[in-house]
Motif scaffolding. Structure first.
Motif, short mmCIF file in Angstrom:
data_model
loop_
_atom_site.label_atom_id
_atom_site.label_comp_id
_atom_site.label_asym_id
_atom_site.label_seq_id
_atom_site.Cartn_x
_atom_site.Cartn_y
_atom_site.Cartn_z
N SER A 37 -6.07 -5.27 -4.03
CA SER A 37 -5.58 -6.32 -3.14
C SER A 37 -5.20 -5.71 -1.79
CB SER A 37 -4.38 -7.03 -3.77
OG SER A 37 -3.32 -6.11 -3.94
N THR A 38 -5.10 -6.55 -0.77
CA THR A 38 -4.77 -6.06 0.57
C THR A 38 -3.39 -5.40 0.64
OG1 THR A 38 -4.02 -8.26 1.20
CG2 THR A 38 -6.29 -7.67 1.76
N ASP A 39 -2.48 -5.81 -0.25
CA ASP A 39 -1.15 -5.18 -0.24
C ASP A 39 -1.08 -3.92 -1.10
OD1 ASP A 39 -1.09 -6.16 -2.84
OD2 ASP A 39 0.68 -7.42 -2.55
N GLY A 40 -2.19 -3.55 -1.75
CA GLY A 40 -2.24 -2.33 -2.55
C GLY A 40 -1.50 -2.40 -3.87
N PRO A 114 2.96 -0.34 -4.13
CA PRO A 114 1.56 -0.15 -3.73
C PRO A 114 1.05 1.25 -4.08
CG PRO A 114 2.87 -1.04 -1.91
CD PRO A 114 3.83 -0.65 -2.99
N GLU A 115 -0.22 1.31 -4.49
CA GLU A 115 -0.85 2.60 -4.74
C GLU A 115 -2.32 2.51 -4.31
OE1 GLU A 115 -1.92 5.95 -4.84
OE2 GLU A 115 0.17 5.77 -5.46
N PRO A 116 -2.62 3.03 -3.12
CA PRO A 116 -3.98 2.89 -2.58
C PRO A 116 -5.02 3.78 -3.25
CG PRO A 116 -2.61 4.16 -1.08
CD PRO A 116 -1.71 3.66 -2.16
#
Length: 173
Positions: A37-40, A114-116
């Motif tokens: 997702s865009t928010d990671g 978040p975890e990219p």
């Protein structure tokens, strides 16, 4: 343990995400695709259908599904886990409520933070997919004596200080 801790049993296992042997770029393995997702904070995985865990003495391998992903996470995040990345998995997914099983071949992970680069952690470097059904049948001790995965080779035997023996799975996915 992760890849470094399971190198000796690696032939028997597959992972959600593979790594190309030359470039080490991520490639589909048990997950056919994944997204962030865009928010990671949400990672979605579509799983390969028709993949079976290898047989073991007295046990016929069952199909790999999303429940095995959750089972692997549970094993990796146990209080006495030896997995180097356990602390990260525990932080991202503090409990089972963070999983959204959309069916046997689709699962979302709703991370607490978040975890990219979760794709790195879900790859063959750390996330060794284990069978919930087999674990429930034989327990920790049974799994340690005869590990079962979805890999191209099936575990046969281990001789301490000598060798591991595998046989090729003829109909590997």
């Amino acid at each position: 343990a992760g890849f470094g801790g399971v190198i000796q049993i690696r032939p028997a296992f597959d992972f959600l995400i593979g790594n190309d042997r030359v470039t080490y770029k991520f490639e589909p393995q048990l997950a056919t695709s994944w997204s962030i997702s865009t928010d990671g904070k949400t990672w979605g995985f579509k799983l390969k259908e028709g993949v079976f865990f290898n047989d073991a003495p007295g046990w016929k391998g069952t199909e790999f599904t999303s429940k095995d992903v959750i089972h692997t996470w549970k094993q990796d995040t146990m209080e006495d886990s030896a997995l180097t990345g356990a602390v990260f998995w525990q932080r991202w997914l503090p409990d089972e409520s963070h999983f959204d099983v959309k069916g046997p071949y689709e699962i979302d992970m709703h991370l607490a933070v978040p975890e990219p680069i979760l794709d790195f952690w879900a790859s063959e470097l750390t996330f060794v997919i284990q069978s919930e059904d087999y674990w429930n049948a034989v327990g920790d001790e049974g799994y340690a004596k005869h590990p079962v995965g979805t890999g191209a080779f099936s575990f046969v035997e281990r001789e301490l200080n000598s060798h591991f023996l595998y046989e090729k799975v003829e109909d590997h996915w």
